[in-house]
Write a protein that holds these residues in place. Structure first.
Motif, mmCIF file in Angstrom:
data_model
loop_
_atom_site.group_PDB
_atom_site.id
_atom_site.type_symbol
_atom_site.label_atom_id
_atom_site.label_comp_id
_atom_site.label_asym_id
_atom_site.label_seq_id
_atom_site.Cartn_x
_atom_site.Cartn_y
_atom_site.Cartn_z
ATOM 1 N N LEU A 17 0.821 -1.215 0.000
ATOM 2 C CA LEU A 17 0.000 0.000 0.000
ATOM 3 C C LEU A 17 0.857 1.267 0.000
ATOM 4 N N HIS A 18 2.032 1.177 0.610
ATOM 5 C CA HIS A 18 2.912 2.350 0.705
ATOM 6 C C HIS A 18 4.014 2.345 -0.348
ATOM 7 N N HIS A 19 3.878 1.464 -1.333
ATOM 8 C CA HIS A 19 4.834 1.384 -2.451
ATOM 9 C C HIS A 19 6.260 1.158 -1.964
ATOM 10 N N GLU A 20 6.408 0.246 -0.987
ATOM 11 C CA GLU A 20 7.711 -0.027 -0.402
ATOM 12 C C GLU A 20 8.296 -1.377 -0.812
ATOM 13 N N LEU A 21 7.658 -2.047 -1.775
ATOM 14 C CA LEU A 21 8.151 -3.345 -2.231
ATOM 15 C C LEU A 21 8.937 -3.187 -3.529
ATOM 16 N N LEU A 22 9.822 -4.132 -3.767
ATOM 17 C CA LEU A 22 10.501 -4.180 -5.057
ATOM 18 C C LEU A 22 9.463 -4.447 -6.139
ATOM 19 N N ALA A 23 9.762 -4.080 -7.357
ATOM 20 C CA ALA A 23 8.806 -4.188 -8.466
ATOM 21 C C ALA A 23 8.271 -5.610 -8.632
ATOM 22 N N ASP A 24 9.154 -6.611 -8.553
ATOM 23 C CA ASP A 24 8.716 -8.006 -8.714
ATOM 24 C C ASP A 24 7.777 -8.433 -7.600
ATOM 25 N N GLU A 25 8.110 -8.042 -6.361
ATOM 26 C CA GLU A 25 7.257 -8.395 -5.229
ATOM 27 C C GLU A 25 5.886 -7.725 -5.357
ATOM 28 N N ALA A 26 5.896 -6.451 -5.742
ATOM 29 C CA ALA A 26 4.640 -5.713 -5.913
ATOM 30 C C ALA A 26 3.794 -6.340 -7.016
ATOM 31 N N ALA A 27 4.433 -6.777 -8.074
ATOM 32 C CA ALA A 27 3.702 -7.419 -9.170
ATOM 33 C C ALA A 27 3.061 -8.722 -8.710
ATOM 34 N N ASP A 28 3.772 -9.482 -7.882
ATOM 35 C CA ASP A 28 3.207 -10.722 -7.346
ATOM 36 C C ASP A 28 1.974 -10.432 -6.486
ATOM 37 N N ILE A 29 2.059 -9.421 -5.648
ATOM 38 C CA ILE A 29 0.916 -9.043 -4.803
ATOM 39 C C ILE A 29 -0.237 -8.582 -5.685
ATOM 40 N N ARG A 30 0.059 -7.753 -6.660
ATOM 41 C CA ARG A 30 -0.971 -7.241 -7.582
ATOM 42 C C ARG A 30 -1.659 -8.391 -8.313
ATOM 43 N N ASP A 31 -0.891 -9.363 -8.761
ATOM 44 C CA ASP A 31 -1.468 -10.539 -9.429
ATOM 45 C C ASP A 31 -2.399 -11.295 -8.487
ATOM 46 N N HIS A 32 -1.970 -11.443 -7.247
ATOM 47 C CA HIS A 32 -2.792 -12.155 -6.278
ATOM 48 C C HIS A 32 -4.081 -11.388 -5.995
ATOM 49 N N LEU A 33 -3.983 -10.089 -5.818
ATOM 50 C CA LEU A 33 -5.168 -9.276 -5.523
ATOM 51 C C LEU A 33 -6.198 -9.353 -6.648
ATOM 52 N N ALA A 34 -5.727 -9.540 -7.857
ATOM 53 C CA ALA A 34 -6.628 -9.618 -9.010
ATOM 54 C C ALA A 34 -7.476 -10.887 -8.995
ATOM 55 N N THR A 35 -7.030 -11.909 -8.254
ATOM 56 C CA THR A 35 -7.754 -13.185 -8.271
ATOM 57 C C THR A 35 -8.313 -13.607 -6.922
ATOM 58 N N CYS A 36 -8.029 -12.864 -5.860
ATOM 59 C CA CYS A 36 -8.462 -13.263 -4.518
ATOM 60 C C CYS A 36 -9.345 -12.170 -3.921
ATOM 61 N N SER A 37 -10.618 -12.450 -3.787
ATOM 62 C CA SER A 37 -11.536 -11.423 -3.281
ATOM 63 C C SER A 37 -11.266 -11.086 -1.821
ATOM 64 N N SER A 38 -10.850 -12.051 -1.023
ATOM 65 C CA SER A 38 -10.571 -11.780 0.394
ATOM 66 C C SER A 38 -9.421 -10.791 0.546
ATOM 67 N N CYS A 39 -8.330 -11.047 -0.124
ATOM 68 C CA CYS A 39 -7.174 -10.145 -0.058
ATOM 69 C C CYS A 39 -7.472 -8.824 -0.731
#
Length: 79
Positions: A17-39
């Motif tokens: 949320l605070h843009h403190e992750l490396l680009a690859d890590e942020a992309a992994d989180i973004r991918d997960h958020l796109a498919t997981c309604s709970s997260c």
């Protein structure tokens, strides 16, 4: 990129949320958020909270309140 899973997404959500992750890590989180309604719901709560805090930080106290607080601080400092 890969789906990092709920555990990692929730663990790293604050940094995401605070843009403190490396680009690859942020992309992994973004991918997960796109498919997981709970997260995704937790992410949305975080976004709303951040926006509310930012709005609150932009607001200033009314001049009368500011004067009362300063008067009280000065009174406490003289004792």
């Amino acid at each position: 990129m890969t789906d990092c899973g709920c555990d990692k997404a929730k663990h790293d959500l604050e940094e995401y949320l605070h843009h403190e992750l490396l680009a690859d890590e942020a992309a992994d989180i973004r991918d997960h958020l796109a498919t997981c309604s709970s997260c995704s719901n937790e992410h949305q709560v975080g976004v709303v909270l951040i926006e509310a805090v930012q709005r609150a930080c932009r607001e200033t106290a009314p001049e009368e309140l500011r004067a009362q607080v300063l008067t009280r601080i000065r009174a406490l400092q003289t004792h």
